[in-house]
Design an enzyme around this catalytic site. Structure first.
Site, PDB file in Angstrom:
ATOM      1  N   GLY A  19      62.122  32.297  29.529  1.00 10.68           N
ATOM      2  CA  GLY A  19      61.100  33.405  30.100  1.00 10.68           C
ATOM      3  C   GLY A  19      59.942  33.378  29.106  1.00 10.68           C
ATOM      4  O   GLY A  19      59.603  32.392  28.263  1.00 10.68           O
ATOM      5  N   GLY A 111      60.504  46.698  26.123  1.00  8.50           N
ATOM      6  CA  GLY A 111      60.178  47.219  27.014  1.00  8.50           C
ATOM      7  C   GLY A 111      58.847  46.811  27.644  1.00  8.50           C
ATOM      8  O   GLY A 111      58.449  45.476  27.600  1.00  8.50           O
ATOM      9  N   SER A 113      54.647  48.915  28.606  1.00  8.63           N
ATOM     10  CA  SER A 113      54.046  49.538  28.851  1.00  8.63           C
ATOM     11  C   SER A 113      53.279  50.115  30.208  1.00  8.63           C
ATOM     12  O   SER A 113      52.818  51.552  30.403  1.00  8.63           O
ATOM     13  CB  SER A 113      51.945  49.268  28.277  1.00  8.63           C
ATOM     14  OG  SER A 113      52.449  48.287  29.425  1.00  8.63           O
ATOM     15  N   CYS A 114      54.062  49.794  30.907  1.00  7.83           N
ATOM     16  CA  CYS A 114      54.021  50.828  32.385  1.00  7.83           C
ATOM     17  C   CYS A 114      55.609  51.659  32.271  1.00  7.83           C
ATOM     18  O   CYS A 114      55.194  52.675  33.255  1.00  7.83           O
ATOM     19  CB  CYS A 114      54.820  49.990  33.124  1.00  7.83           C
ATOM     20  SG  CYS A 114      56.008  49.036  33.278  1.00  7.83           S
ATOM     21  N   LYS A 145      63.343  50.160  32.468  1.00  5.45           N
ATOM     22  CA  LYS A 145      62.817  49.966  30.995  1.00  5.45           C
ATOM     23  C   LYS A 145      63.462  50.897  29.940  1.00  5.45           C
ATOM     24  O   LYS A 145      63.469  51.280  28.848  1.00  5.45           O
ATOM     25  CB  LYS A 145      61.653  49.485  31.014  1.00  5.45           C
ATOM     26  CG  LYS A 145      61.168  48.020  31.174  1.00  5.45           C
ATOM     27  CD  LYS A 145      62.073  47.144  30.144  1.00  5.45           C
ATOM     28  CE  LYS A 145      62.603  45.457  30.722  1.00  5.45           C
ATOM     29  NZ  LYS A 145      62.972  45.259  30.002  1.00  5.45           N
ATOM     30  N   PRO A 168      55.418  45.894  24.817  1.00  7.80           N
ATOM     31  CA  PRO A 168      54.283  45.391  24.490  1.00  7.80           C
ATOM     32  C   PRO A 168      53.050  45.710  25.577  1.00  7.80           C
ATOM     33  O   PRO A 168      54.204  46.232  26.856  1.00  7.80           O
ATOM     34  CB  PRO A 168      54.409  44.291  24.954  1.00  7.80           C
ATOM     35  CG  PRO A 168      55.763  44.223  25.365  1.00  7.80           C
ATOM     36  CD  PRO A 168      56.197  45.795  24.980  1.00  7.80           C
ATOM     37  N   LEU A 171      51.692  41.311  29.528  1.00  7.11           N
ATOM     38  CA  LEU A 171      51.518  39.788  27.954  1.00  7.11           C
ATOM     39  C   LEU A 171      51.646  38.388  29.685  1.00  7.11           C
ATOM     40  O   LEU A 171      51.097  38.584  30.828  1.00  7.11           O
ATOM     41  CB  LEU A 171      53.244  39.095  28.340  1.00  7.11           C
ATOM     42  CG  LEU A 171      53.968  40.305  27.183  1.00  7.11           C
ATOM     43  CD1 LEU A 171      55.323  40.256  26.853  1.00  7.11           C
ATOM     44  CD2 LEU A 171      52.969  40.270  25.374  1.00  7.11           C
ATOM     45  N   ARG A 214      43.414  46.445  32.520  1.00  8.34           N
ATOM     46  CA  ARG A 214      44.792  46.343  31.161  1.00  8.34           C
ATOM     47  C   ARG A 214      44.150  45.852  30.595  1.00  8.34           C
ATOM     48  O   ARG A 214      43.415  44.864  30.023  1.00  8.34           O
ATOM     49  CB  ARG A 214      45.148  44.803  32.263  1.00  8.34           C
ATOM     50  CG  ARG A 214      45.476  45.377  34.135  1.00  8.34           C
ATOM     51  CD  ARG A 214      47.092  46.716  33.744  1.00  8.34           C
ATOM     52  NE  ARG A 214      47.560  46.649  35.377  1.00  8.34           N
ATOM     53  CZ  ARG A 214      46.755  47.896  36.059  1.00  8.34           C
ATOM     54  NH1 ARG A 214      45.730  48.451  35.308  1.00  8.34           N
ATOM     55  NH2 ARG A 214      47.483  47.452  37.341  1.00  8.34           N
TER      56      ARG A 214
END
Ligand code: GFB
Length: 319
Positions: A19, A111, A113-114, A145, A168, A171, A214
């Site tokens: 990934g 995890g 940030s959501c 998460k 984070p 990304l 964002r």
């Protein structure tokens, strides 16, 4: 527990090595003098404890980066909630329990940030966790998460496992998913601007109003942070990772169009969801521990477009 842990000469399992994040961690670990091991996808389904435990028994990793997850952008999250909650809960539970049973010395869980409430104070401190309702478009993923980071905390408390978690912000980077129905905004805009440039199209469609903000963290910075905290942090408290600044989506689109060289118009499709209005993480805790991100957004976008051209383009990409 001792915050200092060396990866040198250790057998290190990167779960999710194909990934976006896992492949960046593998790249980053090349500098650490460790042996990187990966579980073959064909024979090890991380949702199935018996398959994973067979592999763990043979391979015996000493450290684990858990970067395997069901991930996707706003549309995928919103339309496939069952996969996002089930797969992530199953992967995390299976990997955490196997890591305990097979005496993994250190594990880092990833995890997002959501996990924070939709209306959290900005920038979002780690303490905002579980202080309010989640963003509806990704609440299923967020709940999974949150369960993941709390599973790590529970194993630390009860069994003394050295498991830590980082959160984070959004990304992007080389190795991202460029499928428009699954992707996050950065790869989607690269595909759209690139295709429109090749087709000489007058405009591209951008989802939502373009006014929400964002915060984009370049994936090689995220991997660097994860390797840093794996070796220099050991605590129950989660750690935010971010570049320390966010942008409105409209500004991101402009940057991507500049990088790709598309000069047409932007058409905002407000029938598509905006998602959360803002999610910029407070990075002061990470900074107090000695780490900060390096890559400016424009430079990260240029690297990502270069990777796209080498690996997906330059022909018309999948629409
Ligand atoms: O990156 P994205 O899908 O994820 O969307 P979220 C960010 C913003 O970009 C939203 C807008 O306001 C989108 O409406 N956007 C504009 C687009 N054009 C596009 C496009 O063509 N494709 C996409 N995908 N977006 C995800 C969560 O939320 O973020 C996950 O669903 C995860 O759970 C991830 O946390 C980091 O930031 O809205």
């Amino acid at each position: 527990m001792n915050p200092s842990f060396t990866l040198r000469n250790k057998r290190v399992w990167v779960a999710g090595h194909r990934g976006l994040v896992g492949s960046a961690i593998v790249r980053r670990l090349a500098r650490e003098g460790c042996e990187v091991v990966t579980a073959p996808r064909e024979s090890v389904d991380l949702r199935r404890p018996e398959q994973l435990e067979r592999w763990m028994r043979d391979v015996r990793p000493q450290a684990v980066f858990l970067a395997a997850a069901r991930v996707g952008g706003i549309y995928a999250n919103d339309t496939r909630p069952a996969e996002f909650i089930y797969d992530n809960l199953a992967i995390q539970t299976t990997v955490v329990e196997a890591a305990r049973r097979y005496d993994v010395e250190k594990m880092l869980l990833m995890g997002s940030s959501c996990i924070y409430p939709r209306m959290a104070p900005q920038p979002i401190p780690e303490e905002a966790l579980l202080t309010g309702p989640l963003e509806p478009t990704n609440q299923w993923y967020a709940i999974a998460k949150i369960a993941g980071l709390m599973t790590g905390q529970a194993y630390r408390r009860q069994y003394g496992c050295d498991f830590i978690s980082v959160m984070p912000s959004n990304l992007y980077g080389p190795g991202d998913n460029f499928d428009l129905m699954q992707s996050h905004v950065v790869p989607a805009l690269i595909v759209k601007a690139h295709n429109a440039k090749l087709a000489n199209a007058p405009h591209i469609d951008v989802w939502g109003t373009g006014t929400v903000r964002r915060e984009f963290l370049y994936v090689d910075d995220a991997a660097d942070g994860m390797v840093y905290f794996m070796q220099n942090y050991s605590d129950e408290k989660i750690v935010n990772l971010g570049p320390g600044g966010d942008v409105p989506i409209r500004e991101l689109v402009q940057l991507v169009c500049d990088v790709v060289g598309f000069k047409g118009q932007l058409r905002f499709d407000t029938s598509k969801p905006d998602g959360t209005p803002r999610k910029m993480v407070d990075t002061s805790y990470a900074e107090s521990l000695g780490w900060r991100a390096k890559t400016p957004l424009k430079q990260g976008l240029e690297e990502t477009y270069r990777w796209f051209l080498d690996n997906v383009g330059p022909q018309r990409a999948v629409a």
